[in-house]
Design an enzyme around this catalytic site. Structure first.
Site, PDB file in Angstrom:
ATOM      1  CG  LEU A 175      -1.989  -1.056   1.394  1.00  0.00           C
ATOM      2  CD1 LEU A 175      -2.777  -0.905   2.821  1.00  0.00           C
ATOM      3  CD2 LEU A 175      -2.987  -0.975   0.069  1.00  0.00           C
ATOM      4  CG  ASP A 176       0.193   4.473  -2.590  1.00  0.00           C
ATOM      5  OD1 ASP A 176       1.043   3.569  -3.155  1.00  0.00           O
ATOM      6  OD2 ASP A 176      -0.709   5.165  -3.262  1.00  0.00           O
ATOM      7  CG  LEU A 177       4.578   7.414   3.378  1.00  0.00           C
ATOM      8  CD1 LEU A 177       5.368   6.172   4.149  1.00  0.00           C
ATOM      9  CD2 LEU A 177       5.360   8.609   2.827  1.00  0.00           C
ATOM     10  CG  HIS A 217       0.722   5.646  -6.984  1.00  0.00           C
ATOM     11  ND1 HIS A 217       0.867   5.128  -5.463  1.00  0.00           N
ATOM     12  CD2 HIS A 217       1.525   6.408  -7.326  1.00  0.00           C
ATOM     13  CE1 HIS A 217       2.129   5.787  -5.375  1.00  0.00           C
ATOM     14  NE2 HIS A 217       2.513   6.412  -6.024  1.00  0.00           N
ATOM     15  CE  LYS A 221      -3.162   7.537  -2.825  1.00  0.00           C
ATOM     16  NZ  LYS A 221      -1.668   7.274  -2.429  1.00  0.00           N
TER      17      LYS A 221
END
Ligand code: URA
Length: 231
Positions: free
Chosen positions: A101-103, A184, A187
């Site tokens: 997962l992204d930060l 991503h 998003k």
């Protein structure tokens, strides 16, 4: 395998310490004091050190509620890692994340030391559904569900995304299920329809749902049934 080697492989003792423990009579093999360090043993026997059963460890599988600000990596020069949250586990460096997962994304992360299993979970071939709760900057467009169901052409990609399903819970609160894991992706999908993701949370991977008991940063072992259902 020799008993002293068995103990040093699976108990954390050095070979020298294992020999010493055997000599002191601290080691039982099938309820009988060990004959000596050279005694041949197998993992099917009941081998105890100071009363504790010593056995090879099987593969490990966990779910974690990822907090914001942790990076899905084993080491990072800038940010705390999700693997560092497993400090109480043994051999933490053998663990890895199955599906990053992204930060700034929160929620369900699977962590394991079983590379074959994580490959099956993450391989695009298996089209494992991933469900995300998405908070949007603007109200969702009326045609968003239809566009996502058709597949969206993301910037710098030649192929459309796989059909994804959108559930609208409120104008700026939706759930999106995708069947792949491009960089991503969520998003970028909302950016492609002119919106912006303000907060992103992964709620489920295939049949496994994030345990509501887990606070951000907490983890628990997967249940056997969860491991099997993801296999
Ligand atoms: N899609 C994203 O954009 N970010 C994530 O962290 C996961 C899916």
């Amino acid at each position: 395998m020799r008993l002293d080697k068995y103990l040093s492989n699976y108990s954390g003792l050095s070979r020298k310490e294992a020999k010493q423990a055997i000599k002191l009579g601290d080691v039982l093999v099938d309820q009988v004091p060990a004959a000596g360090p050279e005694q041949t043993v197998s993992e099917h026997q009941d081998i105890r050190l100071g009363g504790m059963r010593i056995a090879p460890r099987g593969p490990r599988y966990f779910m974690l509620n990822k907090p914001v600000g942790c990076v899905c990596a084993n080491s990072d020069p800038q940010h705390p890692t999700v693997i560092a949250l497993f400090a109480e586990e043994e051999d933490v460096s053998e663990l890895h994340v199955a599906g990053r997962l992204d930060l700034d994304t929160t929620g369900l992360v699977l962590v394991t030391d079983d590379g074959h299993w994580s490959h099956r979970v993450t391989s695009p071939k298996h089209k494992m559904p991933k469900r995300y709760q998405v908070t949007l900057q603007d109200p969702i467009a009326d045609d968003a569900a239809a566009r996502f169901a058709e597949g969206i052409l993301l910037r710098n990609e030649h192929k459309r995304t796989r059909p994804a399903s959108l559930q609208v819970n409120a104008p700026q609160q939706v759930e999106l299920t995708i069947y792949e894991g491009k960089y991503h992706q969520v998003k970028r999908m909302f950016a492609a329809i002119g919106n912006h993701v303000v907060a992103l949370h992964r709620a489920a991977i295939g049949p496994v749902v994030l345990d509501p008991q887990l606070q951000p940063g907490e983890y628990r072992p997967l249940h056997q049934e969860e491991i099997e259902r993801l296999s």
